[in-house]
Structure formats: structure tokens, C-alpha cells
Motif scaffolding. Structure first.
Motif, PDB file in Angstrom:
ATOM      1  N   VAL A  14       0.748  -1.334  -0.242  1.00  0.00           N
ATOM      2  CA  VAL A  14       0.037  -0.305  -0.120  1.00  0.00           C
ATOM      3  C   VAL A  14       0.873   1.100   0.137  1.00  0.00           C
ATOM      4  N   PHE A  15       2.255   1.390   0.404  1.00  0.00           N
ATOM      5  CA  PHE A  15       3.104   2.733   0.800  1.00  0.00           C
ATOM      6  C   PHE A  15       3.944   2.241  -0.657  1.00  0.00           C
ATOM      7  N   GLN A  16       4.302   1.574  -1.086  1.00  0.00           N
ATOM      8  CA  GLN A  16       4.722   1.680  -2.079  1.00  0.00           C
ATOM      9  C   GLN A  16       4.468   1.870  -3.551  1.00  0.00           C
ATOM     10  N   LYS A  17       2.276   1.810  -3.699  1.00  0.00           N
ATOM     11  CA  LYS A  17       1.346   2.145  -4.407  1.00  0.00           C
ATOM     12  C   LYS A  17       1.455   4.168  -4.225  1.00  0.00           C
ATOM     13  N   VAL A  18       1.144   4.190  -2.623  1.00  0.00           N
ATOM     14  CA  VAL A  18       1.096   5.645  -2.298  1.00  0.00           C
ATOM     15  C   VAL A  18       1.959   6.529  -3.199  1.00  0.00           C
ATOM     16  N   THR A  19       3.762   5.834  -3.268  1.00  0.00           N
ATOM     17  CA  THR A  19       4.945   6.346  -3.607  1.00  0.00           C
ATOM     18  C   THR A  19       4.970   6.885  -4.422  1.00  0.00           C
ATOM     19  N   ASP A  20       4.922   5.769  -5.588  1.00  0.00           N
ATOM     20  CA  ASP A  20       3.997   5.843  -6.811  1.00  0.00           C
ATOM     21  C   ASP A  20       3.166   7.446  -7.109  1.00  0.00           C
ATOM     22  N   HIS A  21       1.957   7.305  -6.409  1.00  0.00           N
ATOM     23  CA  HIS A  21       1.000   8.685  -6.173  1.00  0.00           C
ATOM     24  C   HIS A  21       1.803  10.175  -5.953  1.00  0.00           C
ATOM     25  N   ALA A  22       2.307   9.613  -5.207  1.00  0.00           N
ATOM     26  CA  ALA A  22       3.056  11.033  -4.616  1.00  0.00           C
ATOM     27  C   ALA A  22       4.236  11.542  -5.330  1.00  0.00           C
ATOM     28  N   THR A  23       4.549  10.208  -6.263  1.00  0.00           N
ATOM     29  CA  THR A  23       5.479  11.035  -7.587  1.00  0.00           C
ATOM     30  C   THR A  23       4.686  12.205  -8.081  1.00  0.00           C
ATOM     31  N   THR A  24       3.815  10.750  -8.564  1.00  0.00           N
ATOM     32  CA  THR A  24       2.890  11.444  -9.671  1.00  0.00           C
ATOM     33  C   THR A  24       2.173  12.884  -8.737  1.00  0.00           C
ATOM     34  N   ALA A  25       1.648  13.383  -7.856  1.00  0.00           N
ATOM     35  CA  ALA A  25       1.270  14.465  -8.011  1.00  0.00           C
ATOM     36  C   ALA A  25       2.396  15.402  -7.532  1.00  0.00           C
ATOM     37  N   LEU A  26       4.020  15.009  -6.954  1.00  0.00           N
ATOM     38  CA  LEU A  26       5.425  16.286  -7.810  1.00  0.00           C
ATOM     39  C   LEU A  26       4.958  16.653  -8.824  1.00  0.00           C
ATOM     40  N   LEU A  27       4.797  15.806  -9.821  1.00  0.00           N
ATOM     41  CA  LEU A  27       5.437  15.766 -11.458  1.00  0.00           C
ATOM     42  C   LEU A  27       3.664  16.890 -11.590  1.00  0.00           C
ATOM     43  N   HIS A  28       2.597  16.773 -10.824  1.00  0.00           N
ATOM     44  CA  HIS A  28       1.666  17.981 -10.627  1.00  0.00           C
ATOM     45  C   HIS A  28       1.862  18.904 -10.660  1.00  0.00           C
ATOM     46  N   TYR A  29       1.728  18.946  -9.196  1.00  0.00           N
ATOM     47  CA  TYR A  29       1.884  20.654  -8.938  1.00  0.00           C
ATOM     48  C   TYR A  29       3.850  20.762  -9.179  1.00  0.00           C
ATOM     49  N   GLN A  30       3.636  22.145  -9.833  1.00  0.00           N
ATOM     50  CA  GLN A  30       4.842  22.488 -10.379  1.00  0.00           C
ATOM     51  C   GLN A  30       4.658  23.351 -10.802  1.00  0.00           C
TER      52      GLN A  30
END
Lengths: 212, 323
Positions: free
Chosen positions: B250-266
Motif C-alpha cells: 500500500v505504501f509503495q503505491k502511495v509513493t508512486d502516487h506522491a511522485t505523480t503529485a510532484l509532477l502535477h504540482y509544478q
């Protein structure tokens, strides 16, 4: 360690304990769970010795000394509704020395053994509870590793339990209610096992239909 | 077509010019003939020289005359293909044997394509400049010196009223902890030092749900790793472990989503806004195990809780339910 729920699974109508366990493990395997070795939890009961009772004028308390294969180097000592002590396995030797205060109840050893299954972040242990030579019931332990607060993930655990226990899904364990948002620990699991074993012991007098 | 016609009209001038060139050539060759032959036999040396010079002058005059004639004609001819969009290659259309050499039509086609390509490339570059994926102001062409000096920023998430009820205060407690282990607000250093020296990492603990290791490069979040509350985030020598991933799916998945969020909030020009939006988004994970999926209403799908949080509404979805 995560939040754990220990429950008793009633033996299916017209089936033996062994057959019910097999049915359950088959269901788990169908779900996609992977077998990961075995597990064992055992429990021994101690009475407070008569000599100490007299001086305090209290009813004798029972103490349970338990081991869990998940924590192979630890030994748990619990009172009913009381404190839980987590010690090294040497504690067993100490108990022999404390004969004067705590006496081992005869033929009181009860244990559950079975297979450990992993499904995603869930750890499921289905075990047969045995007392002496006879199988008395079935224990189902489900641990959800990522979460540490019992009240946070109870609904999630319930949904998972329902997926393979169906109508036999248990209610929330009493330890969950007392803890609010405290971090769940191994002692909480042992308390649940102690309660389960006590329940199984009481069933002894009224034999459950289906146990052969 | 006008070009083609005008070229046709000038054809006469062309033929005249060609004959003028021929005349020029012959007069020039006469000059050289004269030089080659040298002085003819005459009685006196003086007479010889005079005759040679006169002859030579005659020849040069005729060269001059022919040259002038050619220049006059060349003005008449003009530059026939100058206005043609394809310049000289436009003359290919005059080729009468179209079937054998379809060069002209192919050329037009190629021209059209290259025009279109240029147009689309222009549009694309405009769009890309608007929504830049570049992650720092440096790369945007703004030099580091000209960048306004960032003030030490204190990032405190405001408590969320109402909606989260009791839980929001827990989040408010979710403290920033620097790598020196001191709890408190995370104040990021100002940019007096060279940017390279500004790499930092902090540990963010969100309630009793998860821990996040945030690796920062100056004010930009470079990498995040999400781990369980009960997982160790330190290496054996006591440093923050920024490489290993969580042992829970579950946290591996959340890590992936957090990386997506980093690219989103630019927003390269406003890094503090990025950090704030990212942290606000991350805060929604306080209910990681408590919120059912907003689409299917269930907690579990393939053994995982709803790990996706919508960037705008912060609602919980399963990874596969979010579309």
C-alpha cells in the motif's frame, strides 16, 4: 507489526475441524493468498499458590504464560483483564523457580497450530486449537501490517474478513475498543488469543456438534 | 501564372541576349587571336607597331560594344523567377514532359508539408512554453543570480475546519522533523549558498498513518518515499534512508502516487506554493485506511485500500476507480 484481529471460526455443520480448516484455506488460496510456512501460539495456565492467597485474602488469580512463533525470542505473561508482561524466553525458567507463588495447572496447555498465508499486506493464520490430544476449534488471525491504529482500519479488516469468512465474520475484538488511537502492539494480539483460548476451554464442557 | 507568362514574353530578349553572348565571345576570342598572332610583317618597325595597336584597339572596342549590348539586353530579360514562391525551382513547371518527370508536383507537395510542419511546430512550442514541465527556474532561462532571493519559508499547514473533525487536530500535530531529529516547523534555508549545497531531506510524519521522506533540492521537492508508521526510515548508521522502499504494497503505491503529485504540482516561479499544495494533498492520506473509495464504495480492491487522492477534491479512490 500491524493491527491484528483474532477470532474463532465455528466448525461447519457435519464437518470435522480438519475439513473446515481445509475449506477455509482453500478459500484463501482461491483469493490469491500465498502460503508462507506455519505458526504456533501456546498458552499455559498458572494458579496463584495457596500459601500466598491466605495472607492476601483474595480469590486466586490466573496467570497465563504464552508464546507466539511470530515473536520467537519473547514470552508473554498475562493476567485476565490485567497487565501483560513481555519478557525473554528465559521467563519460563523463572516460572519454575517461582513455584512457591505460581503453580502450573495440570493439563492446562492449550495451543493453536496452522498455516500462515500472505495476501498483499494481510497476514492470515488459520490454526487448529488443540488441548491435549484433541482438536477443539479453529482460530483465524488476520493481521493488516501497514496500519498501527486499530480503530483506523477496523472497517477495512471487516471487509477483508467478510470476503472469506462470510457469515461467520466476528465483531470488533474488545481490545480494539479500549485502545482508542493508541498504537497496536503484540501484547494486544496475545490478549485476544488468551480470550479465544478461554472461550474454547469453556466449550469443553458442552461439546460442540460436529467435532469428532 | 503571371510569372510564367512574363517569362514567355521575354523569350525574344533571351534569344537576343544569347546571340549577344555569342558575339561577345567571338570578339573576345578575336582579341586573343590578335595577341597570339603578334605584329604582322610591315616595312618598318614603326608601321608594324602602329598597325598592331590599331587592330588591337579595334578588337577591344568591339568587345566593349558587345558587352554593352549584353548588359542592355540583360536588363530587358530581368530576373524572371524572382517573385515565384519556389524561386528558380518554379521554372520546373515549364517543363512540358510532366509525365516523365513529375518533379514539380512532388516539389509542391513537399513544400506544402514543410509549411504545415513549421506551423504545427510553432503551435506546439507555444503550448509547451505555457505548461512547462521543467522543474526549476534555472532551466527556464532565468539565471540563478536574477532569481529573487527566497526568504526562509515557514511552512505550516492550516488546520482543516469541520470536515475532518477530530482528526484534523491530529494532522495539525503532524510535525515536520528535520534530519537532526528536532521536531518543529521545517524552515528551509535561504539561497545565499550555491544551489548545489541546498539539497536537504526531511521526515514528515502524518498522524499515526505514514511517514514521508522528502528530498529537496533548494526549494523544489525532488523525491518522496512513503513508508509505514511502524517502518524504520533510518539506515544502519542512523541517517535518513532515502533509497529503500516500503515493504508494504500500500505504501509503495502511495509513493508512486506522491511522485505523480510532484509532477502535477509544478510552478517553477513559486516553489513555496508547490510545497504547500503538495503537503495539503499529502495530508488527505490521514484517512488512508478509513475512507472508502468514492466510486465503488468499498475499502479493498485487490487487497489494497483506496490509495489515490484526487488532486483537486482530495477524495479517495482506488487506483483503478479513479478514471
Amino acid at each position: 507489526m500491524g493491527v491484528t484481529c483474532v477470532s474463532q471460526m465455528p466448525v461447519a455443520e457435519g464437518k470435522s475441524v480438519q475439513q473446515t480448516v481445509e475449506l477455509l484455506t482453500k478459500k484463501l488460496e482461491m483469493l490469491g493468498a500465498e502460503k508462507q510456512g506455519t505458526f504456533c501460539v501456546d498458552c499455559e495456565t498458572y494458579h496463584t499458590a495457596a500459601s500466598t492467597l491466605g495472607s492476601q485474602g483474595q480469590a486466586g488469580k490466573l496467570m497465563y504464560v504464552m508464546h507466539n512463533s511470530e515473536y520467537p525470542l519473547s514470552c508473554f505473561a498475562l493476567f485476565e483483564n490485567g497487565p501483560c508482561l513481555i519478557a525473554d524466553t528465559n521467563f519460563d525458567v523463572l516460572m519454575v523457580k517461582l513455584k512457591g507463588f505460581f503453580q502450573s495447572a495440570k493439563a492446562s496447555k492449550i495451543e493453536t497450530r496452522g498455516t500462515r498465508y500472505q495476501y498483499c499486506d494481510f497476514l492470515v493464520k488459520v490454526g487448529t486449537v488443540t488441548m491435549g490430544p484433541s482438536a477443539r476449534g479453529i482460530s483465524v488471525e488476520v493481521e493488516y501490517g501497514p496500519c498501527v491504529v486499530a480503530s483506523d482500519c477496523w472497517s477495512l479488516l471487516l471487509e477483508f474478513l467478510q470476503s472469506f469468512l462470510g457469515s461467520h465474520t466476528p465483531g470488533a475484538p474488545t481490545v480494539f475498543g479500549n485502545r482508542h488511537d493508541a498504537v497496536y502492539g503484540p501484547a494486544d494480539t496475545m490478549v485476544q488469543y488468551m480470550e479465544l483460548f478461554n472461550k474454547v476451554r469453556k466449550q469443553q464442557q458442552v461439546p460442540v456438534a460436529g467435532i469428532r | 501564372m503571371a510569372d510564367v507568362l512574363s517569362v514567355g514574353v521575354n523569350l525574344e530578349a533571351f534569344s537576343q541576349a544569347i546571340s549577344a553572348i555569342q558575339a561577345l565571345r567571338s570578339s573576345v576570342s578575336r582579341v586573343f587571336d590578335c595577341l597570339k598572332d603578334g605584329m604582322r610583317n610591315k616595312e618598318t618597325l614603326e608601321g608594324r607597331e602602329k598597325a598592331f595597336i590599331a587592330h588591337f584597339q579595334d578588337n577591344l572596342h568591339s568587345v566593349n560594344r558587345d558587352l554593352n549590348e549584353l548588359e542592355r539586353l540583360s536588363n530587358l530579360v530581368g530576373k524572371p523567377s524572382e517573385n515565384h514562391p519556389l524561386h528558380n525551382s518554379g521554372l520546373l513547371s515549364l517543363d512540358p514532359v510532366q509525365d516523365k518527370t513529375p518533379l514539380y508536383s512532388q516539389l509542391l507537395q513537399a513544400y506544402k508539408w514543410s509549411n504545415k510542419l513549421q506551423y504545427h511546430a510553432g503551435l506546439a512550442s507555444g503550448l509547451l512554453n505555457q505548461q512547462s514541465l521543467k522543474r526549476s527556474a534555472n532551466q527556464m532561462g532565468v539565471s540563478a543570480k536574477r532569481r529573487p532571493k527566497a526568504q526562509p519559508t515557514t511552512l505550516v499547514l492550516p488546520p482543516h475546519p469541520g470536515e475532518y473533525g477530530v482528526l484534523s487536530h491530529r494532522l495539525h500535530r503532524a510535525s515536520w522533523k528535520r534530519k537532526d531529529g528536532k521536531a518543529g516547523q521545517c524552515s528551509l534555508p535561504s539561497t545565499n549558498r550555491p544551489p548545489r549545497a541546498l539539497c536537504g531531506k526531511c521526515r514528515v510524519t502524518l498522524g499515526k498513518v505514514l511517514k514521508v521522506i522528502v528530498v529537496m533540492r533548494s526549494l523544489f521537492i525532488d523525491r518522496t518515499i512513503v513508508k509505514g508508521y511502524n517502518e524504520s526510515v533510518y539506515t544502519e548508521d542512523g541517517k535518513l534512508d532515502i533509497w529503500s522502499k516500503s515493504s508494504y504494497q500500500v505504501f509503495q503505491k502511495v509513493t508512486d502516487h506522491a511522485t505523480t503529485a510532484l509532477l502535477h504540482y509544478q510552478l517553477p516561479q513559486m516553489p513555496d506554493v508547490v510545497v504547500r499544495s503538495f503537503m495539503t494533498w499529502l495530508r488527505s492520506y490521514i484517512k488512508l485506511f478509513q475512507a472508502p473509495c468514492q466510486r465503488c464504495g468499498k475499502f479493498l480492491q485487490d487487497g489494497l485500500p483506496p490509495t489515490w487522492r484526487d488532486f483537486r477534491t482530495l477524495e479517495a479512490f482506488h487506483d483503478t476507480c479513479r478514471q
